[in-house]
Structures are given as structure tokens and as C-alpha cells.
Design a protein around this motif. Sequence first.
Motif, short mmCIF file in Angstrom:
data_model
loop_
_atom_site.label_atom_id
_atom_site.label_comp_id
_atom_site.label_asym_id
_atom_site.label_seq_id
_atom_site.Cartn_x
_atom_site.Cartn_y
_atom_site.Cartn_z
N LEU A 202 0.85 -1.18 0.00
CA LEU A 202 0.00 0.00 0.00
C LEU A 202 0.89 1.23 0.00
CD1 LEU A 202 -2.81 1.35 0.23
CD2 LEU A 202 -2.53 1.23 2.73
N GLY A 203 0.72 2.08 -1.00
CA GLY A 203 1.51 3.30 -1.09
C GLY A 203 0.66 4.53 -0.95
N VAL A 204 1.10 5.45 -0.10
CA VAL A 204 0.39 6.71 0.13
C VAL A 204 1.43 7.83 0.20
CG1 VAL A 204 -1.13 8.03 1.62
CG2 VAL A 204 -1.47 5.56 1.39
N SER A 205 1.38 8.73 -0.76
CA SER A 205 2.26 9.92 -0.77
C SER A 205 3.73 9.56 -0.63
CB SER A 205 1.83 10.89 0.32
OG SER A 205 0.50 11.33 0.12
N GLY A 206 4.16 8.54 -1.34
CA GLY A 206 5.57 8.17 -1.32
C GLY A 206 5.99 7.32 -0.14
N GLN A 207 5.04 6.91 0.71
CA GLN A 207 5.32 6.02 1.83
C GLN A 207 4.68 4.66 1.53
OE1 GLN A 207 7.37 7.84 3.91
NE2 GLN A 207 6.84 9.42 2.41
N TYR A 208 5.42 3.57 1.80
CA TYR A 208 4.94 2.25 1.40
C TYR A 208 4.96 1.27 2.58
CZ TYR A 208 5.58 4.11 -3.26
OH TYR A 208 5.51 4.90 -4.38
N LEU A 209 3.81 0.60 2.75
CA LEU A 209 3.69 -0.47 3.73
C LEU A 209 3.63 -1.78 2.95
CD1 LEU A 209 3.35 -1.33 6.69
CD2 LEU A 209 0.86 -1.19 6.33
N ASN A 210 4.58 -2.68 3.21
CA ASN A 210 4.71 -3.92 2.46
C ASN A 210 4.46 -5.12 3.36
OD1 ASN A 210 5.80 -2.44 0.13
ND2 ASN A 210 7.62 -2.19 1.42
N LEU A 211 3.72 -6.10 2.85
CA LEU A 211 3.42 -7.32 3.59
C LEU A 211 3.79 -8.52 2.73
CD1 LEU A 211 -0.12 -6.41 4.99
CD2 LEU A 211 2.04 -6.35 6.24
N TYR A 212 4.35 -9.54 3.37
CA TYR A 212 4.70 -10.78 2.67
C TYR A 212 4.40 -11.94 3.60
CZ TYR A 212 7.50 -14.49 0.56
OH TYR A 212 7.91 -15.67 0.01
N TYR A 213 3.84 -13.03 3.03
CA TYR A 213 3.57 -14.21 3.85
C TYR A 213 3.72 -15.49 3.02
CZ TYR A 213 1.24 -17.89 6.40
OH TYR A 213 0.97 -19.09 7.02
N ASP A 214 4.46 -16.47 3.57
CA ASP A 214 4.36 -17.85 3.12
C ASP A 214 4.45 -18.72 4.37
OD1 ASP A 214 7.11 -18.48 3.74
OD2 ASP A 214 7.75 -17.77 1.78
N SER A 215 4.32 -20.02 4.21
CA SER A 215 4.23 -20.90 5.38
C SER A 215 5.55 -21.05 6.13
CB SER A 215 3.75 -22.28 4.94
OG SER A 215 4.75 -22.91 4.14
#
Length: 345
Positions: A202-215
Motif C-alpha cells: 500500500l503506497g500513500v504519498s511516497g510512503q509504502y507499507l509492504n506485507l509478505y507471507y508464506d508458510s
Amino acid sequence: MKTIINTKYTKNIFLAAFALITLNAFAQEEETKSPISLSGSIDTYFRTTFNEAGVDESSSFTSFANQTGFALGMANIIGSYESGDTGLVVDLVFGPRGTEATFENDVLNGIINQAYAYWNVSEGTTLTIGRWNTFLGYEVIAPAANFNYSVSHLFSNGPFSHMGMKADFTLSDDASLMLAITNPWDTNDITGTGEYAFGAQLGVSGQYLNLYYDSGKEGGLGFEIDYTGGFDLSDEFFFGINAAYNKNSETDSGFYGAAIYPQLTTSDSFAIGLRGEYIAFTQDGFDDTPVLAATLTGSYTNGNLIIKPEVRLDSWGNDVEPFGSLTDPTNSLASFTLAAIYSFD
């Protein structure tokens, strides 16, 4: 004197030459029909450490650029083709940095860094399938796109690339969303285990929240949440930030940490920047072991050439002494690097 030929690297050179000739010929034939672009870079460096460690004992325990003396980074050639609302990108890499970044596990001995096709479904939606570099972290594989030449511990311990599908959505002028389903981390070719990974950004005004998931099974990464962003505090001063938390429940290991990237532009051709990083590891042999790293980098640009002198200090805590000789270990390492990067597009 008998000459020994390394067939692996000879084959890579022939493949690189063939790819370049083919792309150029295709561009000449098709330039009136569809846009084709060709870009790339090479990098090389000199590095020395300020202790008595040998070459094999002088690594900063981060990826890339750990050789002492004169060394090569990598050469990469990026070709892209676009026809209407569809297109493709092929990124080929050659050299130690490229081999490490691809884990040398594809059918062409670590040459393919990225290879994907895309479809601009609408003005605000793009679908991509193939292999692309990771969305996690502040830094990237290609050195021309990083301010610091050496890379951080946070970037080194995350995934480098993903193989799968993703959808990018433009939500507004200042907001974006990416959703992905891929093979697990470090599985860039095929997966025969039935395991898959899921990613989101999710990017908002040049700031990014990143999520990653595997088992976390079969060498997977597990769960990671990552923030990447920065702020222009003035026309000359930029302050970048990266923070991440990683947990692999299968192996009960992971890391957490943060890095800051203050950068000052002093002229059209020169800038100076500091990367200050803290990371703590929890895994076999390391029980919440903290690491502090500070990297001061200058960046001088002359046309397409960038010269980067860099001083770096890594310090490991909790009485861990990974540097030095066997008889005289130490928990800190200071190094100096002078890198040259040439890029074209």
C-alpha cells in the motif's frame, strides 16, 4: 603454460552477446511498429578492510561487494518491448553480484534477473506475470538505483525476487495498491511443494507499507512486514527510512530492525549520504544478536558515470566475534570501497 577455460562463464559471455545482438536487430526491424528500449549498467570496485582478516574473513555479512582488492560487480542489460496495452521486460545479469542476486538457480546459470509480461488492463490497473525484483526493502539489486554502494543487512536478509503474478492498482494521484501471489521466497523457477506466497503493498504519498507471507516451509521466508519511505526536508536534503520485522514460525527465526538514509545534495554533480542501521537476529547460533552498521557514501556524477567512495563500519554485539583471524577475532569491521558505476538508457 596451459590455458584453462571456464566453460560456464564462456557460455554466459556468448549468451550476453547473442542477447544484445538480437535486441539491437529486433529494435532496428520493429522501430516503426512498436517502441523498444534498451538500457543497462556495469559496476566495478576496489575494497579494503582495516584489520588482519583474510579475503574470506572480511565480509560484512551483507550481500554483494564483499571481495577485497579490485573486483567486478555485475553487468546488466534490460530490454523492453511494448505494443498497445501489453509489453514485456527482460533483465539479464552477468557477474558475481548478478549470480548472487539470482541464486544461480535458473535454467541459464543465474543470468535472468527479471523476465515478465504485463497488461495495462485499464488506465489504473496493470497485471504482471513472470519474475520481478522484490517490493520489500529500501534498496534494490542494481547499484545504479541505490545511493549507497554496499547494501544493508535488512535488504540482504529479505527476498531478492518473486516468481508469480501481481496486480497494480492506481487508487488516486497519491495512493496505490499491489497484490501478488508467487512461489515461496527463494523459489524463483518452479515450486513442486504446493506452497505459495502472498504479497501486498500500500503506497500513500511516497510512503509504502509492504506485507509478505508464506508458510515458512521448504525454505520459505515466513512473514515480513516492511515500511519504506522518506521525506524531502528541503530541496537539498532527503531523509529516507526503512523498518522491517520478519518471523519464520517453522524455524523460529527471524530479524527486526530499522535504517535511516539522510542524504545531502551539495551540487549538481555531488551528494553525500549516511546509512545508519540497527538489526537484531533471532536464529540458530544467534539469539537476538544486535548489529550496528554505519555507511558514509559520497556520490560524484559525470554524465553516465557515477563514482562512489564509501566508508563502512559493522559492529556485532553479544560477544559475537565474526571478524578477524581465528587467533585474534573481533566483533567489528571497518572497510573502504571505491566504486564506479556506468549506466545507459
